[in-house]
Design an enzyme around this catalytic site. Sequence first.
Site, PDB file in Angstrom:
ATOM      1  N   GLY A  10       0.814  -1.375  -0.193  1.00 32.92           N
ATOM      2  CA  GLY A  10      -0.222   0.128  -0.094  1.00 32.92           C
ATOM      3  C   GLY A  10       0.836   1.408   0.225  1.00 32.92           C
ATOM      4  O   GLY A  10       2.203   1.140   0.279  1.00 32.92           O
ATOM      5  N   ASN A  99      -5.029 -11.460  14.303  1.00 37.13           N
ATOM      6  CA  ASN A  99      -3.862 -12.417  13.698  1.00 37.13           C
ATOM      7  C   ASN A  99      -2.324 -12.122  14.144  1.00 37.13           C
ATOM      8  O   ASN A  99      -1.178 -12.643  13.963  1.00 37.13           O
ATOM      9  CB  ASN A  99      -4.341 -12.759  12.605  1.00 37.13           C
ATOM     10  CG  ASN A  99      -5.709 -13.590  12.351  1.00 37.13           C
ATOM     11  OD1 ASN A  99      -5.125 -14.722  13.170  1.00 37.13           O
ATOM     12  ND2 ASN A  99      -6.076 -13.703  11.411  1.00 37.13           N
ATOM     13  N   GLY A 102      -1.210 -11.801  17.956  1.00 36.58           N
ATOM     14  CA  GLY A 102      -1.358 -13.340  18.318  1.00 36.58           C
ATOM     15  C   GLY A 102       1.004 -13.386  17.823  1.00 36.58           C
ATOM     16  O   GLY A 102       1.293 -14.067  18.492  1.00 36.58           O
ATOM     17  N   ALA A 114      -1.329   0.592  13.093  1.00 38.00           N
ATOM     18  CA  ALA A 114      -1.839   2.225  11.771  1.00 38.00           C
ATOM     19  C   ALA A 114      -3.102   2.518  12.839  1.00 38.00           C
ATOM     20  O   ALA A 114      -4.434   1.588  12.065  1.00 38.00           O
ATOM     21  CB  ALA A 114      -1.443   1.993  10.825  1.00 38.00           C
ATOM     22  N   TYR A 145     -15.060   1.551   9.098  1.00 41.36           N
ATOM     23  CA  TYR A 145     -13.139   1.639   9.214  1.00 41.36           C
ATOM     24  C   TYR A 145     -13.146   2.219  10.468  1.00 41.36           C
ATOM     25  O   TYR A 145     -12.120   1.419  11.435  1.00 41.36           O
ATOM     26  CB  TYR A 145     -13.922   2.601   8.245  1.00 41.36           C
ATOM     27  CG  TYR A 145     -11.914   3.019   8.058  1.00 41.36           C
ATOM     28  CD1 TYR A 145     -10.804   2.044   7.906  1.00 41.36           C
ATOM     29  CD2 TYR A 145     -11.506   4.739   8.736  1.00 41.36           C
ATOM     30  CE1 TYR A 145      -9.518   2.487   7.627  1.00 41.36           C
ATOM     31  CE2 TYR A 145      -9.993   4.996   8.432  1.00 41.36           C
ATOM     32  CZ  TYR A 145      -9.154   4.122   7.860  1.00 41.36           C
ATOM     33  OH  TYR A 145      -7.672   4.667   8.261  1.00 41.36           O
TER      34      TYR A 145
HETATM   35  P1  NAD Z   1      -3.790   1.877   1.330  1.00 36.82           P
HETATM   36  O1  NAD Z   1      -5.221   1.082   1.182  1.00 36.82           O
HETATM   37  O2  NAD Z   1      -2.444   2.436   0.502  1.00 36.82           O
HETATM   38  O3  NAD Z   1      -2.903   0.434   2.032  1.00 36.82           O
HETATM   39  C1  NAD Z   1      -3.051  -0.416   2.369  1.00 36.82           C
HETATM   40  C2  NAD Z   1      -2.124  -1.775   2.588  1.00 36.82           C
HETATM   41  O4  NAD Z   1      -3.296  -2.830   2.749  1.00 36.82           O
HETATM   42  C3  NAD Z   1      -3.311  -2.016   1.094  1.00 36.82           C
HETATM   43  O5  NAD Z   1      -1.525  -1.955   0.212  1.00 36.82           O
HETATM   44  C4  NAD Z   1      -4.329  -3.046   1.182  1.00 36.82           C
HETATM   45  O6  NAD Z   1      -3.977  -4.100  -0.429  1.00 36.82           O
HETATM   46  C5  NAD Z   1      -3.786  -4.535   2.248  1.00 36.82           C
HETATM   47  N1  NAD Z   1      -4.746  -4.742   2.970  1.00 36.82           N
HETATM   48  C6  NAD Z   1      -5.860  -4.358   3.249  1.00 36.82           C
HETATM   49  N2  NAD Z   1      -6.144  -5.749   3.821  1.00 36.82           N
HETATM   50  C7  NAD Z   1      -5.731  -6.660   3.555  1.00 36.82           C
HETATM   51  C8  NAD Z   1      -5.659  -8.165   4.450  1.00 36.82           C
HETATM   52  N3  NAD Z   1      -6.962  -8.415   4.486  1.00 36.82           N
HETATM   53  N4  NAD Z   1      -4.738  -8.451   4.364  1.00 36.82           N
HETATM   54  C9  NAD Z   1      -3.447  -7.838   3.414  1.00 36.82           C
HETATM   55  N5  NAD Z   1      -3.284  -7.026   3.220  1.00 36.82           N
HETATM   56  C10 NAD Z   1      -4.266  -6.013   2.903  1.00 36.82           C
HETATM   57  O7  NAD Z   1      -3.155   2.695   2.549  1.00 36.82           O
HETATM   58  P2  NAD Z   1      -2.886   3.552   3.311  1.00 36.82           P
HETATM   59  O8  NAD Z   1      -3.294   4.472   3.515  1.00 36.82           O
HETATM   60  O9  NAD Z   1      -1.602   3.240   2.526  1.00 36.82           O
HETATM   61  O10 NAD Z   1      -3.569   2.854   4.355  1.00 36.82           O
HETATM   62  C11 NAD Z   1      -2.338   2.278   5.253  1.00 36.82           C
HETATM   63  C12 NAD Z   1      -2.493   2.585   6.876  1.00 36.82           C
HETATM   64  O11 NAD Z   1      -2.286   3.920   7.792  1.00 36.82           O
HETATM   65  C13 NAD Z   1      -3.637   1.571   6.759  1.00 36.82           C
HETATM   66  O12 NAD Z   1      -4.045   1.318   7.672  1.00 36.82           O
HETATM   67  C14 NAD Z   1      -4.617   2.811   7.340  1.00 36.82           C
HETATM   68  O13 NAD Z   1      -5.946   2.471   7.375  1.00 36.82           O
HETATM   69  C15 NAD Z   1      -3.703   3.783   7.906  1.00 36.82           C
HETATM   70  N6  NAD Z   1      -4.780   5.344   7.760  1.00 36.82           N
HETATM   71  C16 NAD Z   1      -3.706   6.280   6.851  1.00 36.82           C
HETATM   72  C17 NAD Z   1      -4.176   7.063   6.581  1.00 36.82           C
HETATM   73  C18 NAD Z   1      -3.656   7.880   5.539  1.00 36.82           C
HETATM   74  O14 NAD Z   1      -4.065   9.160   5.092  1.00 36.82           O
HETATM   75  N7  NAD Z   1      -2.810   6.878   4.217  1.00 36.82           N
HETATM   76  C19 NAD Z   1      -4.585   7.701   7.691  1.00 36.82           C
HETATM   77  C20 NAD Z   1      -4.925   6.987   8.733  1.00 36.82           C
HETATM   78  C21 NAD Z   1      -4.567   5.746   8.845  1.00 36.82           C
END
Ligand code: NAD
Length: 317
Positions: A10, A99, A102, A114, A145
Amino acid sequence: MRVLITGAAGFLGSHLADRFLADGHTVVGLDNFITGHPDNIAHLIGSDRFTFVRHNISQYTYVAGDLDGVLHFASPASPIDYLRLPIQTLKVGSLGTHNALGLALAKRARFMLASTSEVYGDPLVHPQPETYWGNVNPVGPRGVYDEAKRFAEAMTMAYHRFHDVDTRIVRIFNTYGPRMRPRDGRVVSNFIVQALNGEPVTIYGDGSQTRSFCYVDDEVEGIYQLFMRGDANPTNIGNPVELTVRQLADLVIELTGTKSKVVTEPLPEDDPRVRQPDIARARTMLGWEPEVAVRSGVARTIAYFRGLVGTSRMASA
Ligand code: NAD
Ligand code: UDP
């Protein structure tokens, strides 16, 4: 250190992998590509300190070998993603966090969640300090969410208190930069892609709602320092400089030089009116603060998206 990063393909996960690798650590990246993209980690494939596992963290997860850290970044993060993937979002925040915790317990590894400014919901306290408990609608569309992340925070604290796992909770505020998915629906990527494609720039509502945008390099540095030197209490990491959505649209239009016009569309349900992090805790504990001004960060992000113009990623969702 050898660390596992879930969500490594991501936006944030891939930059975090780069940050650990830059300091000589070894990274195991895990992702199921539900919202991520292989391009984000293509530069790491072949490195002897990076391995990749394609897996859904919401299912039982085994990782061979020692781990010093587990950083749980997997989750859909853009509103349009979690609205079209509500069950997966709830599962990765609950089952996926369980998970990942764990695994951290089994490996005696440090754990980081995160989390997000969305735990504050549509905030009644402004700016938001970590001590604010939030104003979240559990049954609204964003509840999938917000409540998943609130559950994940509670689960993280339970593992900390009951199992004595060394944990971190980072509450991430709106972050932008290279490797955002062009059509992920978030406001910075949307406006830039629309401007570069000559499409109308879509302001939802009257554009008076605010967000505080942090450039990815600043965000990742704050997260890395929190992981290395922080404590178990939730910590806001973000840039306190607050903009209205209309100001952001004007900035993108100016910096791209587009002829695109602004159009207004309905404000999504439960869209927070304001958002700004209080980062006093991170400043004091970590000596960290953001350095990249929004004008410069948006210019760098535009340069990244310009490189994708004409590709299928810019054209389609
Ligand atoms: P993103 O969608 O680019 O990245 C998330 C990644 O997680 C993706 O590559 C997706 O394929 C992977 N993913 C999702 N569900 C999965 C699963 N069940 N198993 C394995 N992989 C899985 O989003 P991001 O912006 O990079 O966000 C990353 C983290 O940061 C998230 O947890 C998000 O909630 C948190 N976050 C981001 C922001 C922001 O502004 N970017 C703000 C607040 C929180
Ligand atoms: N927004 C907008 N136009 C868009 C995308 C988003 O006006 O094309 C607004 C959205 O309604 C919200 C803000 O921009 O008020 C930030 O939205 P985003 O989806 O980036 O993240 P959020 O902070 O709401 O999770």
